[in-house]
Enzyme design. Sequence first.
Site, PDB file in Angstrom:
ATOM      1  N   ASP A  67       0.823  -1.213   0.000  1.00 19.57           N
ATOM      2  CA  ASP A  67       0.000   0.000   0.000  1.00 19.57           C
ATOM      3  C   ASP A  67       0.856   1.261   0.000  1.00 19.57           C
ATOM      4  O   ASP A  67       2.072   1.202   0.197  1.00 19.57           O
ATOM      5  CB  ASP A  67      -0.975  -0.007   1.203  1.00 19.57           C
ATOM      6  CG  ASP A  67      -0.303  -0.398   2.515  1.00 19.57           C
ATOM      7  OD1 ASP A  67       0.937  -0.332   2.600  1.00 19.57           O
ATOM      8  OD2 ASP A  67      -1.020  -0.761   3.457  1.00 19.57           O
ATOM      9  N   ASN A 132      -7.900  -2.671  13.734  1.00 17.68           N
ATOM     10  CA  ASN A 132      -9.282  -2.988  13.338  1.00 17.68           C
ATOM     11  C   ASN A 132      -9.347  -4.192  12.387  1.00 17.68           C
ATOM     12  O   ASN A 132     -10.384  -4.463  11.793  1.00 17.68           O
ATOM     13  CB  ASN A 132      -9.951  -1.759  12.696  1.00 17.68           C
ATOM     14  CG  ASN A 132      -9.277  -1.348  11.394  1.00 17.68           C
ATOM     15  OD1 ASN A 132      -8.308  -1.967  10.963  1.00 17.68           O
ATOM     16  ND2 ASN A 132      -9.787  -0.303  10.760  1.00 17.68           N
ATOM     17  N   HIS A 134      -7.470  -4.555   9.646  1.00 23.20           N
ATOM     18  CA  HIS A 134      -7.108  -4.320   8.244  1.00 23.20           C
ATOM     19  C   HIS A 134      -5.783  -4.981   7.890  1.00 23.20           C
ATOM     20  O   HIS A 134      -4.892  -5.113   8.729  1.00 23.20           O
ATOM     21  CB  HIS A 134      -7.159  -2.839   7.857  1.00 23.20           C
ATOM     22  CG  HIS A 134      -6.038  -1.971   8.352  1.00 23.20           C
ATOM     23  ND1 HIS A 134      -6.228  -0.668   8.749  1.00 23.20           N
ATOM     24  CD2 HIS A 134      -4.709  -2.200   8.498  1.00 23.20           C
ATOM     25  CE1 HIS A 134      -5.073  -0.139   9.103  1.00 23.20           C
ATOM     26  NE2 HIS A 134      -4.137  -1.039   8.962  1.00 23.20           N
ATOM     27  N   GLU A 139      -9.876  -1.964   4.732  1.00 24.93           N
ATOM     28  CA  GLU A 139     -10.561  -1.640   5.979  1.00 24.93           C
ATOM     29  C   GLU A 139     -11.830  -2.490   6.145  1.00 24.93           C
ATOM     30  O   GLU A 139     -12.433  -2.901   5.146  1.00 24.93           O
ATOM     31  CB  GLU A 139     -10.960  -0.155   5.968  1.00 24.93           C
ATOM     32  CG  GLU A 139      -9.785   0.827   5.881  1.00 24.93           C
ATOM     33  CD  GLU A 139      -9.096   1.067   7.213  1.00 24.93           C
ATOM     34  OE1 GLU A 139      -8.957   0.127   8.003  1.00 24.93           O
ATOM     35  OE2 GLU A 139      -8.689   2.221   7.460  1.00 24.93           O
TER      36      GLU A 139
END
Length: 232
Positions: A67, A132, A134, A139
């Site tokens: 990313d 979370n 990810h 996400e």
Amino acid sequence: MKLICTESYEESARIAAGIITGAVKAKPDILLGLATGETAEGIYAGVVKAYQAGEVDFSRARTVNLDEYIGCGEPDSYRYFMESHLFRHINIPPENITIADYKADPEEDVSRMRRFFEGNRVDLQLLGLGANGHIGFNEPAEALQALTHIEDLTPSTIEANARLFANAGLVPRRAITMGMGDILRARSVLLVVKGESKRKVLGELLDGKAVSTQNPASLLLLHPDVTVIFQK
Ligand code: GLP
């Protein structure tokens, strides 16, 4: 899923670095999928140490990064992180490195990255874990994207990553990330988990009973060759 439970982050990083260098030795023209973040720092330090000791050669290796932020510059870009922690310390040819370009038009860059993944399959994908759930910047959501795409970062991710910026207002709101399909197509996956904030999502993965798009990392349960390294 192969689980490796360690006493410390240092031990996790050492084992992960050994897995990466072992994979490069076994397949010198390997395509490595790479991650950024605090978790990756100690791992790359171990890889660089092995390179400096003459144990591993990256002259034929290729890399692609998970990313990259949209709308940031140096020193905040993941390109900068990779150069500082790994690329400039090993003998990988610059043309063998693929990473989304924070300076490019994002839509065009997504197309470029998609073309890359049409023609290439990652041999070993290194992943960190978001608090979370990810992976990359995929996400939690009702539906996850299969291909490389632009992701709007959630408020919790912006907050979690603010520690790495001068102030929270500077954290980019969007990023380009490999999609879940790009990640799950890797021949093998190495997930390294550092930090207490990830206990809950890690627990759901280790539980192993269900996958949920609300915990993207849980989709790794569908992959046949995943190693998870985490601390006690
Ligand atoms: C970040 C990145 C991921 C990274 C993960 C864990 O937001 N997008 O690629 O692996 O979250 O980061 P850290 O290792 O700093 O906890």
